[in-house]
Design a protein around this motif. Structure first.
Motif, mmCIF file in Angstrom:
data_model
loop_
_atom_site.group_PDB
_atom_site.id
_atom_site.type_symbol
_atom_site.label_atom_id
_atom_site.label_comp_id
_atom_site.label_asym_id
_atom_site.label_seq_id
_atom_site.Cartn_x
_atom_site.Cartn_y
_atom_site.Cartn_z
ATOM 1 N N ALA A 17 0.831 -1.203 0.000
ATOM 2 C CA ALA A 17 0.000 0.000 0.000
ATOM 3 C C ALA A 17 0.867 1.254 0.000
ATOM 4 N N GLU A 18 1.938 1.234 0.758
ATOM 5 C CA GLU A 18 2.872 2.367 0.800
ATOM 6 C C GLU A 18 3.545 2.535 -0.562
ATOM 7 N N LEU A 19 3.887 1.437 -1.215
ATOM 8 C CA LEU A 19 4.475 1.476 -2.554
ATOM 9 C C LEU A 19 3.522 2.141 -3.542
ATOM 10 N N LEU A 20 2.230 1.822 -3.448
ATOM 11 C CA LEU A 20 1.222 2.463 -4.296
ATOM 12 C C LEU A 20 1.233 3.971 -4.094
ATOM 13 N N ARG A 21 1.195 4.376 -2.821
ATOM 14 C CA ARG A 21 1.122 5.797 -2.505
ATOM 15 C C ARG A 21 2.376 6.534 -2.959
ATOM 16 N N GLU A 22 3.534 5.999 -2.641
ATOM 17 C CA GLU A 22 4.799 6.669 -2.955
ATOM 18 C C GLU A 22 5.030 6.821 -4.451
ATOM 19 N N ASN A 23 4.588 5.860 -5.239
ATOM 20 C CA ASN A 23 4.834 5.870 -6.674
ATOM 21 C C ASN A 23 3.610 6.284 -7.488
ATOM 22 N N LEU A 25 0.774 4.880 -7.933
ATOM 23 C CA LEU A 25 0.213 3.775 -8.698
ATOM 24 C C LEU A 25 -1.247 3.586 -8.308
ATOM 25 N N THR A 26 -2.011 2.899 -9.159
ATOM 26 C CA THR A 26 -3.407 2.634 -8.831
ATOM 27 C C THR A 26 -3.640 1.178 -8.460
ATOM 28 N N GLU A 27 -2.698 0.289 -8.817
ATOM 29 C CA GLU A 27 -2.921 -1.118 -8.530
ATOM 30 C C GLU A 27 -1.595 -1.867 -8.529
ATOM 31 N N VAL A 28 -1.485 -2.847 -7.647
ATOM 32 C CA VAL A 28 -0.352 -3.764 -7.639
ATOM 33 C C VAL A 28 -0.876 -5.132 -7.217
ATOM 34 N N GLU A 29 -0.388 -6.174 -7.874
ATOM 35 C CA GLU A 29 -0.815 -7.536 -7.561
ATOM 36 C C GLU A 29 0.427 -8.405 -7.406
ATOM 37 N N VAL A 30 0.464 -9.204 -6.340
ATOM 38 C CA VAL A 30 1.628 -10.024 -6.028
ATOM 39 C C VAL A 30 1.162 -11.403 -5.595
ATOM 40 N N LYS A 31 1.914 -12.426 -6.000
ATOM 41 C CA LYS A 31 1.663 -13.787 -5.527
ATOM 42 C C LYS A 31 2.954 -14.273 -4.886
ATOM 43 N N ARG A 46 -6.154 1.367 -5.386
ATOM 44 C CA ARG A 46 -6.612 2.617 -4.794
ATOM 45 C C ARG A 46 -7.150 3.494 -5.899
ATOM 46 N N THR A 47 -8.037 4.394 -5.538
ATOM 47 C CA THR A 47 -8.599 5.347 -6.473
ATOM 48 C C THR A 47 -7.773 6.621 -6.410
ATOM 49 N N SER A 97 -13.252 1.557 -19.791
ATOM 50 C CA SER A 97 -12.196 0.555 -19.709
ATOM 51 C C SER A 97 -12.392 -0.279 -18.445
ATOM 52 N N PRO A 98 -12.398 -1.594 -18.576
ATOM 53 C CA PRO A 98 -12.575 -2.444 -17.401
ATOM 54 C C PRO A 98 -11.282 -2.649 -16.614
ATOM 55 N N MET A 99 -10.182 -2.069 -17.103
ATOM 56 C CA MET A 99 -8.891 -2.289 -16.450
ATOM 57 C C MET A 99 -7.886 -1.225 -16.867
ATOM 58 N N VAL A 100 -6.792 -1.166 -16.151
ATOM 59 C CA VAL A 100 -5.659 -0.329 -16.506
ATOM 60 C C VAL A 100 -4.859 -1.082 -17.555
ATOM 61 N N GLY A 101 -4.425 -0.390 -18.605
ATOM 62 C CA GLY A 101 -3.631 -1.064 -19.623
ATOM 63 C C GLY A 101 -3.366 -0.175 -20.811
ATOM 64 N N THR A 102 -3.076 -0.801 -21.939
ATOM 65 C CA THR A 102 -2.821 -0.113 -23.201
ATOM 66 C C THR A 102 -3.896 -0.542 -24.174
ATOM 67 N N VAL A 103 -4.511 0.442 -24.837
ATOM 68 C CA VAL A 103 -5.624 0.145 -25.734
ATOM 69 C C VAL A 103 -5.106 0.000 -27.169
ATOM 70 N N TYR A 104 -5.675 -0.980 -27.866
ATOM 71 C CA TYR A 104 -5.360 -1.196 -29.277
ATOM 72 C C TYR A 104 -6.664 -1.251 -30.053
ATOM 73 N N LEU A 105 -6.707 -0.532 -31.165
ATOM 74 C CA LEU A 105 -7.918 -0.448 -31.964
ATOM 75 C C LEU A 105 -8.002 -1.524 -33.038
ATOM 76 N N GLN A 106 -6.902 -2.278 -33.254
ATOM 77 C CA GLN A 106 -6.909 -3.354 -34.230
ATOM 78 C C GLN A 106 -6.200 -4.567 -33.649
#
Length: 168
Positions: A17-23, A25-31, A46-47, A97-106
Motif C-alpha cells: 500500500a505504501e508502494l502504491l502511494r509513494e509511486n 500507482l493505482t494497482e499492484v498484484e503479487v503472488k 486505490r482510487t 475501460s474495465p482495467m488499466v492497460g494499453t488500448v489497441y484499436l486493431q
C-alpha cells in the motif's frame, strides 16, 4: 512447509500500500509462494485522489488526445467548457475501460481497426483490445448500436473506468 506469521503478511500488505502511494500507482498484484501448500495472493488498489475529489469527472483526463496545435482565442471561446453534462464519461452509451492497460484499436499493427466512427456493432462484438500484464483482453460492445465516437488513440495508456468508445 514453511509457516509465516499473519503479522508478516500484514506488514507485507502495508508495504505494498505504501508502494502504491509513494509511486502514485493505482494497482499492484503479487503472488507469494511459501511452499507446496501455502501461498499468499494480494491485490491492492486505490482510487486516484483526482477522481475521488471530482466525483468521476477528472480535471485532466489522461485518455483525451492532445490537440495538434493550441487553439486561437476565438476558437477557445467557442468551445464548450468540459462539464458533467458534456463529459464523455457521463454519456449513456459510453464503454468504459474495465482495467488499466494499453488500448489497441486493431488486432495487429497494420490491419483494419475493429470499429470506426459510424460502424454498426452488435452486442458482444469485439470493439477494441486492452493489454494488461501481457494479456490481450478483448473488449466487447455492451449493446447493439452505432459507434459515434472513439475517445482513445491506438497504443495509448488507459486507466480503469476511462471512457473508450461511445455507442448510440
Amino acid at each position: 512447509m514453511t509457516q509465516t506469521s499473519h503479522g508478516d503478511d500484514v506488514d507485507f500488505i502495508r508495504a505494498l500500500a505504501e508502494l502504491l502511494r509513494e509511486n502514485d500507482l493505482t494497482e499492484v498484484e503479487v503472488k507469494r509462494d511459501y511452499g507446496e501448500d501455502s501461498a499468499l495472493n494480494v491485490r491492492v488498489t486505490r482510487t486516484p485522489a483526482a477522481i475521488v475529489q471530482t466525483a468521476a469527472v477528472p480535471a485532466a483526463p489522461s485518455y483525451a488526445p492532445a490537440p495538434a496545435a493550441a487553439p486561437t482565442p476565438a476558437a477557445a471561446s467557442a468551445e464548450a467548457p468540459q462539464t458533467a453534462s458534456n463529459d464523455p464519461a457521463n454519456h449513456p452509451g459510453v464503454v468504459p475501460s474495465p482495467m488499466v492497460g494499453t488500448v489497441y484499436l486493431q488486432a495487429e499493427p497494420g490491419t483494419d481497426p475493429f470499429v470506426r466512427v459510424g460502424s454498426q456493432v452488435s452486442k458482444g462484438q469485439t470493439i477494441l483490445i486492452v493489454e494488461a500484464m501481457k494479456t490481450m483482453n478483448q473488449i466487447a460492445a455492451p449493446k447493439d448500436g452505432t459507434v459515434s465516437r472513439i475517445l482513445v488513440e491506438d497504443g495509448s495508456p488507459v486507466e480503469f473506468g476511462a471512457p473508450l468508445v461511445i455507442i448510440e
